[in-house]
Every structure is written in C-alpha cells, then in structure tokens.
Design a protein around this motif. Structure first.
Motif, PDB file in Angstrom:
ATOM      1  N   ASP A   1     -34.303  -7.025  40.560  1.00  0.00           N
ATOM      2  CA  ASP A   1     -35.452  -6.874  41.439  1.00  0.00           C
ATOM      3  C   ASP A   1     -34.980  -6.563  42.856  1.00  0.00           C
TER       4      ASP A   1
ATOM      5  N   TRP B   1     -40.905  -8.087  34.828  1.00  0.00           N
ATOM      6  CA  TRP B   1     -41.753  -7.054  35.394  1.00  0.00           C
ATOM      7  C   TRP B   1     -42.815  -6.652  34.370  1.00  0.00           C
TER       8      TRP B   1
ATOM      9  N   ILE C   1     -38.088  -2.574  40.605  1.00  0.00           N
ATOM     10  CA  ILE C   1     -36.899  -2.576  39.740  1.00  0.00           C
ATOM     11  C   ILE C   1     -35.832  -1.666  40.337  1.00  0.00           C
TER      12      ILE C   1
ATOM     13  N   ASN D   1     -37.555  -7.169  29.157  1.00  0.00           N
ATOM     14  CA  ASN D   1     -37.711  -7.049  30.605  1.00  0.00           C
ATOM     15  C   ASN D   1     -39.110  -7.413  31.085  1.00  0.00           C
TER      16      ASN D   1
ATOM     17  N   LEU E   1     -30.514  -4.379  35.294  1.00  0.00           N
ATOM     18  CA  LEU E   1     -31.810  -4.194  35.943  1.00  0.00           C
ATOM     19  C   LEU E   1     -32.057  -5.429  36.793  1.00  0.00           C
TER      20      LEU E   1
ATOM     21  N   TRP F   1     -34.710   0.076  29.835  1.00  0.00           N
ATOM     22  CA  TRP F   1     -35.860  -0.805  29.649  1.00  0.00           C
ATOM     23  C   TRP F   1     -35.979  -1.278  28.207  1.00  0.00           C
TER      24      TRP F   1
ATOM     25  N   ILE G   1     -33.543   3.433  34.682  1.00  0.00           N
ATOM     26  CA  ILE G   1     -34.406   2.271  34.445  1.00  0.00           C
ATOM     27  C   ILE G   1     -35.165   2.466  33.143  1.00  0.00           C
TER      28      ILE G   1
END
Length: 167
Positions: free
Chosen positions: A59, A114, A122, A110, A57, A106, A102
């Motif tokens: 940005d 975020w 993401i 995380n 994951l 998750w 995602i």
C-alpha cells in the motif's frame, strides 16, 4: 574451514535452492532501513526467477516506500521452521505504480487488503536479488537427533547445508 563454512552445496545448487525456498515459503520478513533502525514486516513474495526479481504488492500509505526510496538495499528472510529450511536474500528494491504488473500479480487473496486490483493505493516493490544465504537442514526430527547425539558424545554436528552465494 570453520564449522559454519562447511557445505555440500555448489554455488549453482545454493543459488537454485535459494530461489526454490523463497518461492515455496512465499512469506518473508521484509527488512528496510529508515536511517536509524531496521524495520521488518511480513510480506507475501511473488518470486519470478526468470525475471531475476521478487515482487510484492504493498500500500502506498506504508512507510516502506519512503525507506526504500532513501535506502534501496533490503533483506528478505524466509523461514520454514517446520522443516528447518531458511533463506535470506538481499537486493536492491524499487517502488513503482506499474499497473500492468499489479494486474499480473493480483490474486483473490489480495482482497484482504484492497477491494480490487484497480485500487490507486497499490504499489509494486521489485527486488533484484544480489546475494543469498541458504540453511537447508534434513528436517526437524533428524536435526533433533543430531543435536542430542552431539550433546551426548561431544562431537561437532553437521545440521545440513549452509552456503552464501551471489544471485
């Protein structure tokens, strides 16, 4: 055969060990190419051998997305320095906005990056491994003893298993 080529691992064992070490170590230096230089940054890996993939994951605002789009071959270097166990995996990467993946990947960790899994910034990097190299020593203490013995006796030492393998 050179000292570096010696191994006691079969190809299948090395392949299994590469997947095991990547999953266990979990954090890798993720290396991309920007057209002029290699760029490395630590990323948490989600290793899913059954999917023949390693997921990250990230940005959307990071430079790695553009680098992967232009140069999709990446390297992931995993190191357990306390146990002298290392694996380097190379493969082809793709960046997506796969919201289902995602959500699947998750974790509460995380939240350091975020607010929630619904953050529109993401992205998922998916790497399909092509090859790997494993360095699997018996551990720090045994390796230190072997190095000391080799230094005193002048003998070549075998520090453990090393093998390149197609994934």
């Amino acid at each position: 055969m050179s000292h570096e080529d010696k191994t006691t691992l079969t190809a299948e064992e090395a392949r299994d060990r590469a997947w095991e070490l990547a999953e266990k170590i979990n954090i890798c230096m993720f290396v991309t190419w920007d057209g002029e230089r290699q760029r490395a940054r630590p990323l948490a890996a989600n290793v899913m051998r059954e999917e023949h993939a390693i997921y990250f994951l990230v940005d959307v605002n990071g430079m790695k997305d553009d680098q992967i789009e232009r140069f999709p071959i990446v390297t992931m270097a995993f190191a357990d320095t306390g146990s002298y166990k290392f694996v380097s995996i190379t493969g082809e990467a793709v960046v997506t906005n796969d919201r289902a993946k995602i959500e699947e990947l998750w974790t509460p960790d995380n939240k350091a990056f975020w607010d929630s899994k619904d953050d529109p910034n993401i992205r998922v990097i998916t790497v399909k491994p092509d090859d790997a190299e494993v360095w699997d020593s018996p551990g720090k203490i045994v390796s230190a003893v072997k190095m000391l013995t080799a230094a005193v006796t002048g003998a070549k030492m075998e520090l453990g298993n090393n093998r390149k393998v197609t994934m």
